[in-house]
Design a protein around this motif. Structure first.
Motif, short mmCIF file in Angstrom:
data_model
loop_
_atom_site.label_atom_id
_atom_site.label_comp_id
_atom_site.label_asym_id
_atom_site.label_seq_id
_atom_site.Cartn_x
_atom_site.Cartn_y
_atom_site.Cartn_z
N ARG A 1 -3.14 6.22 8.04
CA ARG A 1 -2.27 5.27 8.36
C ARG A 1 -1.12 4.74 7.53
O ARG A 1 -1.61 4.74 6.36
N PHE A 2 0.27 4.64 7.85
CA PHE A 2 1.17 4.38 6.87
C PHE A 2 1.01 2.88 6.61
O PHE A 2 0.54 1.91 7.29
N SER A 3 1.61 2.63 5.47
CA SER A 3 1.75 1.24 4.97
C SER A 3 2.76 0.62 5.74
O SER A 3 3.51 1.17 6.40
N ASP A 4 2.71 -0.77 5.98
CA ASP A 4 3.41 -1.55 6.81
C ASP A 4 4.90 -1.39 6.30
O ASP A 4 6.04 -1.45 7.25
N GLU A 5 5.31 -1.32 4.95
CA GLU A 5 6.33 -1.18 4.59
C GLU A 5 7.11 0.33 5.06
O GLU A 5 8.15 0.45 5.24
N ALA B 1 -2.85 1.92 -1.33
CA ALA B 1 -3.83 2.84 -1.00
C ALA B 1 -3.18 3.53 0.41
O ALA B 1 -3.37 4.76 0.28
N ALA B 2 -2.50 2.94 1.32
CA ALA B 2 -2.04 3.70 2.24
C ALA B 2 -0.81 4.64 1.97
O ALA B 2 -1.00 5.48 2.49
N SER B 3 -0.02 4.12 1.13
CA SER B 3 0.98 5.01 0.39
C SER B 3 0.68 6.20 -0.25
O SER B 3 1.06 7.26 0.04
#
Length: 558
Positions: free
Chosen positions: A444-448, A509-511
């Motif tokens: 999952r990508f980070s929101d940013e 973590a997502a990045s």
């Protein structure tokens, strides 16, 4: 104290408990979400190993529901079978029960220290990991504080004249007590919070232990309802995991209610204190459920496959079939200006095909869709056919008598056709495999990062639309604006790259998990934009508005 004030204090304490549980879960997900997902995905040891992995994840996240939703997502992408996901979810339910048992201890003396340390870590440090650890400590402190508030709020209820009658009713009608608590647990979206609330009420003598037992069964059934509700929009193969868990929980719950009705079961050996006894019963229920259900996960997988069959795959709608097969008119090969006009119309259809291919890329990154993939491959075949036809058509035209201007226009159209075909190759050979890697790994990508990619995608889509307008109009002002968009997109790509590196340094973590994917997608968008902007080159070159080289014109000193 007025009854309304008592209820308000109790409601506030319960809401604080819910928020605190969510706070701890959020901190764990932001700190270790990617690592936990990877641990579940790569779990070994068969059903027992998966159950152990699910139990550990539930303890860390303080939520079996989070594990259930994650396992369902992996099943939807083919990384977990429903049987494997069900084993992990059964272990997660036991882990969630162990969390409730740990929090039931009287740890109120730790509240000041947890709040002090957690607040300092969250407010005074810039490092993302440290801040999330502070969030976790604050969440634990608020859980303990909310339990103390529940005890204080229920203190006046011991003197209530209505309470004994209500407790007597629940003891006489355990099925109603079970159903009501199941619905409340679903509404609260937290079985941990419900079990802790029941334990607090029992400890305050507001609720008798015998009346709390069927309510405890209801809390366990309600926890199965939560995951089933949250995954209701997923594919049938994903929904089989929470539905199978819910069936197990309902069956075990009904058996427990029957035992409570038929026999006076000894619970005193579990603990001396009533609240500890209730929470230990909760752990025992989930342990028995795990032991009884693990050997039955294969039959349950087959049952849920019958209840939730895969839908019959419909043939994908291919709108490309409704467009003209070709705009090339070979009867005009003897008239070069008309032949070039038909080649331009064919090139416009080719650009529209690229536009159709590019539009759903972000949706394909967001969710797996076989129909979109089939459409993309179909459109690529059309794009390759149009590209080949244009090249052969202009090559045949060049065998005739052409003016220098007509020959140059033919070369320009061929070059742009090659670039459009290359843009299609990037989508099929680079972006499509990237989408499949993302879904296969459950990333999952980070929101940013997602917002940055969405912004770049929208910009490239708008530039593609502008490029087709420039192709038709040949307008120098529009061509100049399109070339400036190349510089703008280069700046946006560099800005996204720098921000992504900043998130990596902060420990996002997502990045960290999607770093290569993010950079590859952004680079592909930039390459596609560079290819479509080439339609402006011959127009600006004719006006003397484009350089032959980006070099300053001076050789460096030796």
């Amino acid at each position: 104290m007025h009854p309304l004030l008592i209820l308000m204090h109790l409601a506030a304490a319960v809401m604080l408990l819910l928020w605190a549980v969510r706070m701890v879960r959020t901190g764990m997900e932001r700190s270790y979400g990617s690592q936990l997902r990877e641990a579940l995905r790569q779990s070994r040891g068969g059903p027992v190993g998966l159950a152990g992995a699910g139990m550990v994840m539930a303890i860390l996240l303080q939520s079996a529901t989070a594990v259930g939703v994650l396992a369902a997502g992996f099943a939807a992408t083919g990384m977990l079978t429903p049987a494997s996901g069900l084993a992990a979810l059964l272990g997660a339910d036991l882990g969630s029960a162990l969390v409730a048992r740990l929090l039931a201890f009287d740890l109120s003396e730790l509240i000041p220290a947890l709040i002090l340390i957690g607040a300092v870590m969250f407010l005074k440090f810039e490092n993302r990991q440290v801040r999330q650890h502070g969030r976790i400590l604050l969440g634990i402190a608020f859980i303990l504080l909310s339990l103390r508030m529940i005890g204080e709020a229920t203190e006046p209820m011991r003197e209530s004249a209505v309470l004994p009658g209500l407790m007597a009713y629940f003891e006489r009608d355990p099925l109603t007590a079970c159903v009501v608590t199941a619905v409340l647990t679903w509404a609260m979206h937290s079985s941990v919070a419900m079990v802790l609330l029941l334990a607090s009420l029992v400890q305050a003598s507001v609720l008798s232990f015998d009346a709390a037992l069927p309510m405890l069964v209801g809390a366990n059934i309600g926890s199965g309802l939560i995951a089933a509700w949250l995954t209701r929009g997923l594919a049938p193969v994903a929904r089989r995991i929470p539905i199978g868990n819910l069936i197990f929980r309902i069956g075990c719950g009904l058996a427990a209610l029957a035992l409570l009705a038929l026999a006076a079961l000894p619970f005193d050996w579990l603990a001396a204190r009533a609240d500890f006894r209730l929470v230990n019963t909760h752990v025992l229920f989930n342990l028995c459920l795990l032991v009884l259900a693990l050997p039955l996960i294969r039959p349950m997988e087959r049952l849920t496959a019958l209840l939730l069959p895969e839908p019959v795959a419909a043939e994908p709608v291919l709108p490309a079939d409704t467009r003209p097969q070709s705009a090339l008119d070979r009867s005009k090969l003897g008239q070069p200006s008309l032949a070039l006009a038909s080649a331009k119309r064919e090139l416009l259809l080719m650009g529209e095909t690229v536009e159709q291919m590019f539009a759903p890329i972000m949706d394909m990154l967001a969710s797996r869709d076989p129909a979109r993939k089939a459409l993309l491959l179909h459109l690529e075949a059309e794009l390759n056919r149009r590209h080949s036809d244009i090249k052969l058509f202009i090559a045949e035209l060049n065998r005739g008598q052409l003016s220098a201007d007509e020959a140059r226009r033919g070369i320009d159209l061929t070059d742009f056709a090659i670039n459009l075909e290359h843009a299609g190759d990037i989508m099929v050979k680079t972006l499509l495999p990237l989408t499949e890697d993302k879904h296969r790994q459950g990333l999952r990508f980070s929101d940013e990062g997602w917002a940055e990619m969405r912004r770049l995608h929208d910009r490239v889509a708008a530039n593609l639309q502008m490029a087709l307008n420039v192709l038709v109009s040949g307008d120098a002002a529009s061509a100049y604006q399109l070339m400036r968009e190349k510089e703008t997109l280069r700046a946006l790509e560099r800005e996204s790259h720098d921000r992504h590196l900043g998130r990596l340094q902060n420990g996002n973590a997502a990045s960290l998990a999607t770093s290569n994917l993010h950079l590859e997608v952004v680079r592909a968008f930039k390459e596609i934009n560079s290819l479509i902007v080439t339609v402006a080159h011959p127009i600006l070159a004719e006006q003397g508005l484009i350089r032959e080289s980006r070099l300053a014109g001076m050789e460096p000193a030796s």
